[in-house]
Every structure is written in structure tokens, then in C-alpha cells.
Design a protein around this motif. Structure first.
Motif, mmCIF file in Angstrom:
data_model
loop_
_atom_site.group_PDB
_atom_site.id
_atom_site.type_symbol
_atom_site.label_atom_id
_atom_site.label_comp_id
_atom_site.label_asym_id
_atom_site.label_seq_id
_atom_site.Cartn_x
_atom_site.Cartn_y
_atom_site.Cartn_z
ATOM 1 N N MET A 1 11.320 56.991 2.435
ATOM 2 C CA MET A 1 12.128 55.793 2.868
ATOM 3 C C MET A 1 13.006 55.499 1.628
ATOM 4 N N VAL A 2 14.387 55.144 1.640
ATOM 5 C CA VAL A 2 15.212 54.800 0.377
ATOM 6 C C VAL A 2 14.622 53.616 -0.494
ATOM 7 N N ASN A 3 14.717 53.680 -1.706
ATOM 8 C CA ASN A 3 14.603 52.816 -2.620
ATOM 9 C C ASN A 3 15.799 52.075 -2.931
ATOM 10 N N LEU A 4 15.870 50.681 -2.925
ATOM 11 C CA LEU A 4 17.005 50.102 -3.145
ATOM 12 C C LEU A 4 17.321 50.442 -4.604
ATOM 13 N N GLU A 5 16.621 50.421 -5.453
ATOM 14 C CA GLU A 5 17.044 50.713 -6.882
ATOM 15 C C GLU A 5 17.656 51.952 -7.151
ATOM 16 N N TRP A 6 17.544 52.963 -6.284
ATOM 17 C CA TRP A 6 18.254 54.137 -6.325
ATOM 18 C C TRP A 6 19.796 53.897 -6.178
ATOM 19 N N TYR A 7 20.182 53.184 -5.385
ATOM 20 C CA TYR A 7 21.458 52.613 -4.925
ATOM 21 C C TYR A 7 21.985 51.925 -6.288
ATOM 22 N N ARG A 8 21.070 51.069 -6.747
ATOM 23 C CA ARG A 8 21.581 50.129 -8.072
ATOM 24 C C ARG A 8 21.817 50.997 -9.069
ATOM 25 N N THR A 9 20.918 51.844 -9.365
ATOM 26 C CA THR A 9 21.204 53.034 -10.295
ATOM 27 C C THR A 9 22.343 53.947 -10.139
ATOM 28 N N PHE A 10 22.682 54.191 -8.909
ATOM 29 C CA PHE A 10 23.986 55.217 -8.522
ATOM 30 C C PHE A 10 25.253 54.159 -8.986
ATOM 31 N N LYS A 11 25.009 52.853 -8.542
ATOM 32 C CA LYS A 11 25.950 52.105 -8.817
ATOM 33 C C LYS A 11 26.480 51.927 -10.329
ATOM 34 N N TYR A 12 25.498 51.835 -11.164
ATOM 35 C CA TYR A 12 25.911 51.604 -12.443
ATOM 36 C C TYR A 12 26.254 53.121 -13.223
ATOM 37 N N ILE A 13 25.724 54.165 -12.732
ATOM 38 C CA ILE A 13 26.190 55.458 -13.262
ATOM 39 C C ILE A 13 27.639 55.716 -12.848
ATOM 40 N N TYR A 14 27.943 55.184 -11.575
ATOM 41 C CA TYR A 14 29.321 55.278 -11.316
ATOM 42 C C TYR A 14 30.224 54.528 -11.984
ATOM 43 N N LYS A 15 29.791 53.312 -12.615
ATOM 44 C CA LYS A 15 30.723 52.499 -13.134
ATOM 45 C C LYS A 15 30.819 52.706 -14.573
ATOM 46 N N THR A 16 29.534 53.233 -15.337
ATOM 47 C CA THR A 16 29.502 53.275 -16.525
ATOM 48 C C THR A 16 29.967 54.703 -17.044
ATOM 49 N N GLY A 17 29.659 55.805 -15.918
ATOM 50 C CA GLY A 17 30.156 57.032 -16.221
ATOM 51 C C GLY A 17 28.990 57.997 -16.892
ATOM 52 N N THR A 18 27.768 57.443 -17.401
ATOM 53 C CA THR A 18 26.899 57.889 -18.037
ATOM 54 C C THR A 18 25.508 57.746 -17.457
ATOM 55 N N LEU A 19 24.466 58.396 -17.719
ATOM 56 C CA LEU A 19 22.944 58.092 -17.258
ATOM 57 C C LEU A 19 22.566 56.908 -18.369
ATOM 58 N N THR A 20 23.019 57.285 -19.501
ATOM 59 C CA THR A 20 22.611 56.199 -20.739
ATOM 60 C C THR A 20 22.969 54.972 -20.256
ATOM 61 N N GLY A 21 24.466 54.868 -20.064
ATOM 62 C CA GLY A 21 24.956 53.545 -19.782
ATOM 63 C C GLY A 21 24.370 52.760 -18.626
ATOM 64 N N ALA A 22 24.206 53.581 -17.613
ATOM 65 C CA ALA A 22 23.404 52.898 -16.456
ATOM 66 C C ALA A 22 21.898 52.505 -16.827
ATOM 67 N N ALA A 23 21.323 53.302 -17.502
ATOM 68 C CA ALA A 23 19.935 52.735 -17.980
ATOM 69 C C ALA A 23 19.958 51.528 -18.826
ATOM 70 N N ASP A 24 20.757 51.418 -19.832
ATOM 71 C CA ASP A 24 21.008 50.163 -20.767
ATOM 72 C C ASP A 24 21.448 49.005 -19.766
ATOM 73 N N ALA A 25 22.133 49.252 -18.706
ATOM 74 C CA ALA A 25 22.347 48.192 -17.884
ATOM 75 C C ALA A 25 21.439 47.682 -17.265
ATOM 76 N N LEU A 26 20.540 48.528 -16.630
ATOM 77 C CA LEU A 26 19.456 48.165 -15.854
ATOM 78 C C LEU A 26 18.048 47.771 -16.606
ATOM 79 N N PHE A 27 18.089 48.236 -17.925
ATOM 80 C CA PHE A 27 16.900 47.834 -18.621
ATOM 81 C C PHE A 27 15.588 49.007 -18.142
ATOM 82 N N ILE A 28 16.524 50.259 -17.957
ATOM 83 C CA ILE A 28 15.323 51.204 -17.663
ATOM 84 C C ILE A 28 15.527 52.409 -18.560
ATOM 85 N N SER A 29 14.776 53.448 -18.606
ATOM 86 C CA SER A 29 14.916 54.642 -19.507
ATOM 87 C C SER A 29 16.050 55.641 -18.926
ATOM 88 N N GLN A 30 16.547 56.323 -19.612
ATOM 89 C CA GLN A 30 17.317 57.485 -19.141
ATOM 90 C C GLN A 30 16.779 58.349 -18.214
#
Length: 297
Positions: A1-30
Motif C-alpha cells: 500500500m502506498v505511504n502518504l509520506e512518499w508523496y510528500r517527499t516526491f513533492k519536495y524533491i520536485y520543488k527543491t530539485g534535490t534529495l538534500t533540499g527535500a530532506a531538509d524541508a521534511l526534517f528527514i535524512s537524505q
């Protein structure tokens, strides 16, 4: 089953252009952000990004998915915020938006002193202003003003974008060129040096170069690091150049770990603003945060 956090991480990777940027925005590790993305790609059966050395480029399937989910995710985040507030009658939660570097230099050491809950969010300034207008954020620290009838802006400080160098940088020739006011030779000297930049945008360098040389910087930094505070740490007691806001390196300048090389022919200054909703039930809490900033800066 899909995890909602996957979509949230996808959104921030799309917006920031990097895994690091998404990780920083969501307070998770790269690695955590990378795992979310790979899990989502496996689930949907498509590659969502093309990986380059500096940026994640969305595929056509990735663009379609983003357009489908972005509004729904925004509504869910609003619902989450409003529900959280409704269930915390005795302890308010204040959400503050600012850039990552500003948080580290200013508010980070003082969080434990606030008698209320605090959520810090990072992102692009236009997005933070929109989230403030929607009620997702209560206060933002921003050098940009987007006029809205519902938002008050209060200027409280300023920053100057300056050229700095590690204290091991030999700048004797540069100092001579400055005295001669030879901009062409100054530009040539600068382009021959080793530069530091960030994984995000290079807005400071672009604006500094345009203002002083009336052209775009036609080179890329030699060393790309996660954020501006990383640049300061890399340059301390070392060599190399960077263009950053002066308040981010005030302590290192005073201690001599780095040195101020140039403010430019025309100093590049930004006014920093507090921005908050005109109508808010958290006036007391927001004022306490503002007072803390005023003491620091």
C-alpha cells in the motif's frame, strides 16, 4: 500500500530539485528521502526523475503525477495543522518559515526558551508567503515582500551580500586592483580563484556579479556544499571565495577565521522583514519570537 509520506517527499524533491533540499524541508535524512522516492517509483511503475550531478529533473510522468497530487497534499497539510491546533488548547503551536541558514544562526539556540510549541519550515520565500496567507504559517522571516491585504510586513534588520575569503586566501593582488578600481582586472582575478557554492540556487552570486560587472557570472563554483553555513565552515582557516550575507559569517569575521574581501562597488543590501497575518490569535507568541530576533540581530 502506498505511504502518504512518499508523496510528500516526491513533492519536495520536485520543488527543491534535490534529495538534500527535500530532506531538509521534511526534517528527514537524505537516505530516507531517497528510500521514499525509490519506493514510490516502484509502486507507480515509472521513473519520476532523471538524476544529474546537481539536480533531479522530473520526467514527463513525474510532472503529471505532481500536478495530480500537489493540491491534495496542500489541503492535507492545512487539515493537519488546523487539527493539531484544535487539540492543543493549553499549548499553542506557532509555525515559522525562514531559510535554513537563518534558523541555524538565529533561532535554533533559543527554541527551548519558548513557552509554546514551535514548528520550523524551510522553503522558497514566495511559497512561504502563500502559506502564511493560507494560515499554514504564522510568521515568516523574509527579504521579499509580496503585498497582500491580509499580511503585515515589519522591517527589522538588513543584510549586505559580501565577498568573503578564507583567512589563508592570498588577496594582496586583489587589494591592489581594488585601489586601482580596475573592474576588468578584478573580475579576471576573481574568476581565477577557487569558489564555494550551494546545492540550491546561486542567487547571491548572480546578483552580486550583475551589480558590479553588469554581466552574468560565466563560471560555476568548484565546491558545491549543502548550505551557506557549510560554506562558512569550509572557508574558516582555509582558502577560497564565496558570496554570502554578512550576518551569516559575523562571528567568523570577528574571530579572523575568514576575511571580508569586498562589498562591491555598490553594496548589495536586502531588508529583512517579519511577516504575519493581520488577524491572528497568537499575537503574544509572535511578538515574543520577534523580540528574540531583535536581540540576536
Amino acid at each position: 500500500m502506498v505511504n502518504l509520506e512518499w508523496y510528500r517527499t516526491f513533492k519536495y524533491i520536485y520543488k527543491t530539485g534535490t534529495l538534500t533540499g527535500a530532506a531538509d524541508a521534511l526534517f528527514i535524512s537524505q537516505p530516507g528521502a531517497s528510500l521514499h522516492l525509490s519506493s514510490l517509483e516502484s509502486y507507480v511503475g515509472y521513473k519520476l526523475f532523471d538524476r544529474s550531478s546537481r539536480k533531479m529533473i522530473p520526467t514527463e510522468k513525474g510532472k503529471v503525477l505532481y500536478n495530480f497530487i500537489t493540491d491534495a497534499l496542500t489541503k492535507l497539510e492545512e487539515a493537519e495543522k488546523n487539527f493539531q491546533r484544535s487539540t492543543e488548547k493549553n499549548t499553542p503551536t506557532i509555525s515559522i518559515g525562514m531559510c535554513f541558514e537563518t534558523f541555524q544562526i538565529t533561532l535554533e539556540p533559543y527554541l527551548a526558551t519558548f513557552p509554546f510549541n514551535v514548528i520550523i519550515q524551510f522553503g522558497e520565500y514566495p511559497e512561504m508567503i502563500e502559506n502564511l496567507d493560507k494560515g499554514i504559517l504564522d510568521l515568516i522571516i523574509t527579504p521579499q515582500m509580496i503585498v497582500k491585504n491580509t499580511i503585515d510586513y515589519q522591517a527589522f534588520s538588513s543584510e549586505t551580500i559580501v565577498l568573503i575569503g578564507g583567512n589563508e586566501t592570498n588577496s594582496d593582488a586583489f587589494d591592489t586592483l581594488k585601489k586601482q578600481n580596475d573592474l576588468e582586472a578584478i573580475e579576471l582575478w576573481l574568476k581565477q580563484q577557487r569558489w564555494y557554492g550551494t546545492t540550491g540556487d546561486m542567487e547571491h552570486l548572480r546578483r552580486f556579479w550583475q551589480l558590479n560587472f553588469n554581466k552574468h557570472a560565466d563560471f560555476r563554483p568548484n565546491y558545491i556544499v549543502p548550505n551557506l553555513n557549510s560554506i562558512v565552515r569550509c572557508l574558516s582557516n582555509s582558502s577560497g571565495l564565496a558570496v554570502i550575507p554578512d550576518f551569516l559569517c559575523k562571528t567568523e569575521l570577528e574571530s579572523g577565521k575568514i576575511k571580508l574581501l569586498w562589498q562591491g562597488e555598490t553594496p548589495l543590501k536586502n531588508t529583512l522583514y517579519f511577516a504575519n497575518k493581520r488577524k491572528t490569535i497568537y499575537t503574544e507568541q509572535i511578538q515574543l519570537i520577534k523580540d528574540t530576533f531583535m536581540k540576536i540581530m
